[in-house]
Design a protein around this motif. Structure first.
Motif, PDB file in Angstrom:
ATOM      1  N   VAL A  11       0.847  -1.185   0.000  1.00 40.14           N
ATOM      2  CA  VAL A  11       0.000   0.000   0.000  1.00 40.14           C
ATOM      3  C   VAL A  11       0.884   1.236   0.000  1.00 40.14           C
ATOM      4  O   VAL A  11       1.914   1.265   0.672  1.00 40.14           O
ATOM      5  N   ASP A  12       0.464   2.258  -0.735  1.00 45.63           N
ATOM      6  CA  ASP A  12       1.210   3.511  -0.767  1.00 45.63           C
ATOM      7  C   ASP A  12       1.175   4.153   0.625  1.00 45.63           C
ATOM      8  O   ASP A  12       0.089   4.376   1.169  1.00 45.63           O
ATOM      9  N   PRO A  13       2.323   4.426   1.225  1.00 42.43           N
ATOM     10  CA  PRO A  13       2.341   4.995   2.577  1.00 42.43           C
ATOM     11  C   PRO A  13       1.623   6.338   2.673  1.00 42.43           C
ATOM     12  O   PRO A  13       0.997   6.632   3.689  1.00 42.43           O
ATOM     13  N   ASP A  14       1.699   7.152   1.623  1.00 44.26           N
ATOM     14  CA  ASP A  14       0.998   8.439   1.635  1.00 44.26           C
ATOM     15  C   ASP A  14      -0.504   8.246   1.771  1.00 44.26           C
ATOM     16  O   ASP A  14      -1.162   8.928   2.554  1.00 44.26           O
ATOM     17  N   ASP A  15      -1.050   7.303   1.009  1.00 40.60           N
ATOM     18  CA  ASP A  15      -2.481   7.028   1.080  1.00 40.60           C
ATOM     19  C   ASP A  15      -2.880   6.480   2.443  1.00 40.60           C
ATOM     20  O   ASP A  15      -3.926   6.832   2.990  1.00 40.60           O
ATOM     21  N   LEU A  16      -2.035   5.638   2.985  1.00 40.63           N
ATOM     22  CA  LEU A  16      -2.317   5.028   4.277  1.00 40.63           C
ATOM     23  C   LEU A  16      -2.356   6.072   5.389  1.00 40.63           C
ATOM     24  O   LEU A  16      -3.286   6.101   6.205  1.00 40.63           O
ATOM     25  N   GLN A  18      -2.792   9.341   5.026  1.00 41.37           N
ATOM     26  CA  GLN A  18      -3.907  10.251   4.769  1.00 41.37           C
ATOM     27  C   GLN A  18      -5.226   9.650   5.240  1.00 41.37           C
ATOM     28  O   GLN A  18      -6.029  10.328   5.886  1.00 41.37           O
ATOM     29  N   GLU A  19      -5.447   8.379   4.962  1.00 44.95           N
ATOM     30  CA  GLU A  19      -6.692   7.729   5.402  1.00 44.95           C
ATOM     31  C   GLU A  19      -6.751   7.628   6.923  1.00 44.95           C
ATOM     32  O   GLU A  19      -7.809   7.803   7.523  1.00 44.95           O
ATOM     33  N   ALA A  20      -5.623   7.363   7.566  1.00 43.66           N
ATOM     34  CA  ALA A  20      -5.598   7.289   9.032  1.00 43.66           C
ATOM     35  C   ALA A  20      -5.960   8.638   9.643  1.00 43.66           C
ATOM     36  O   ALA A  20      -6.757   8.704  10.591  1.00 43.66           O
ATOM     37  N   TYR A  21      -5.404   9.721   9.113  1.00 45.80           N
ATOM     38  CA  TYR A  21      -5.750  11.052   9.617  1.00 45.80           C
ATOM     39  C   TYR A  21      -7.227  11.366   9.369  1.00 45.80           C
ATOM     40  O   TYR A  21      -7.892  11.970  10.214  1.00 45.80           O
ATOM     41  N   THR A  22      -7.744  10.945   8.232  1.00 47.35           N
ATOM     42  CA  THR A  22      -9.166  11.172   7.934  1.00 47.35           C
ATOM     43  C   THR A  22     -10.041  10.435   8.929  1.00 47.35           C
ATOM     44  O   THR A  22     -11.031  10.983   9.433  1.00 47.35           O
ATOM     45  N   ARG A  23      -9.701   9.199   9.236  1.00 50.54           N
ATOM     46  CA  ARG A  23     -10.479   8.424  10.203  1.00 50.54           C
ATOM     47  C   ARG A  23     -10.399   9.029  11.601  1.00 50.54           C
ATOM     48  O   ARG A  23     -11.384   9.049  12.336  1.00 50.54           O
ATOM     49  N   ILE A  24      -9.235   9.533  11.970  1.00 48.72           N
ATOM     50  CA  ILE A  24      -9.096  10.185  13.276  1.00 48.72           C
ATOM     51  C   ILE A  24      -9.946  11.447  13.324  1.00 48.72           C
ATOM     52  O   ILE A  24     -10.654  11.701  14.304  1.00 48.72           O
ATOM     53  N   PHE A  25      -9.911  12.236  12.274  1.00 48.06           N
ATOM     54  CA  PHE A  25     -10.712  13.466  12.210  1.00 48.06           C
ATOM     55  C   PHE A  25     -12.194  13.150  12.314  1.00 48.06           C
ATOM     56  O   PHE A  25     -12.939  13.821  13.045  1.00 48.06           O
TER      57      PHE A  25
END
Length: 74
Positions: A11-16, A18-25
């Motif tokens: 998995v692309d680390p940037d995407d991972l 970004q998605e983690a920050y989105t889920r936290i938000f």
């Protein structure tokens, strides 16, 4: 980024991240989110996101697909 790279190479680390920050938000907006150290919460979110993406990307072997009945032929 280092944690994301160390967890998975598929998995692309940037995407991972970004998605983690989105889920936290989203969790914070719902009234949840971290109550202690943010760094540990972020690392856990990255790991859980990678795991959920990994479960969604399971591939099936061709041999298994031959055993599945074709719905249009029944």
């Amino acid at each position: 980024m280092t944690v994301a790279r160390s967890i998975t190479s598929t998995v692309d680390p940037d995407d991972l991240v970004q998605e983690a920050y989105t889920r936290i938000f989203q969790a914070i907006r719902r009234g949840g989110g971290p109550t202690g150290a943010f760094r540990a919460y972020l690392f856990t979110a990255i790991r859980n996101t990678a795991a959920s993406w990994g479960r969604g990307r399971r591939e099936f072997a061709i041999e298994e697909l031959e055993a599945v009945a074709d719905p249009s032929s029944t």
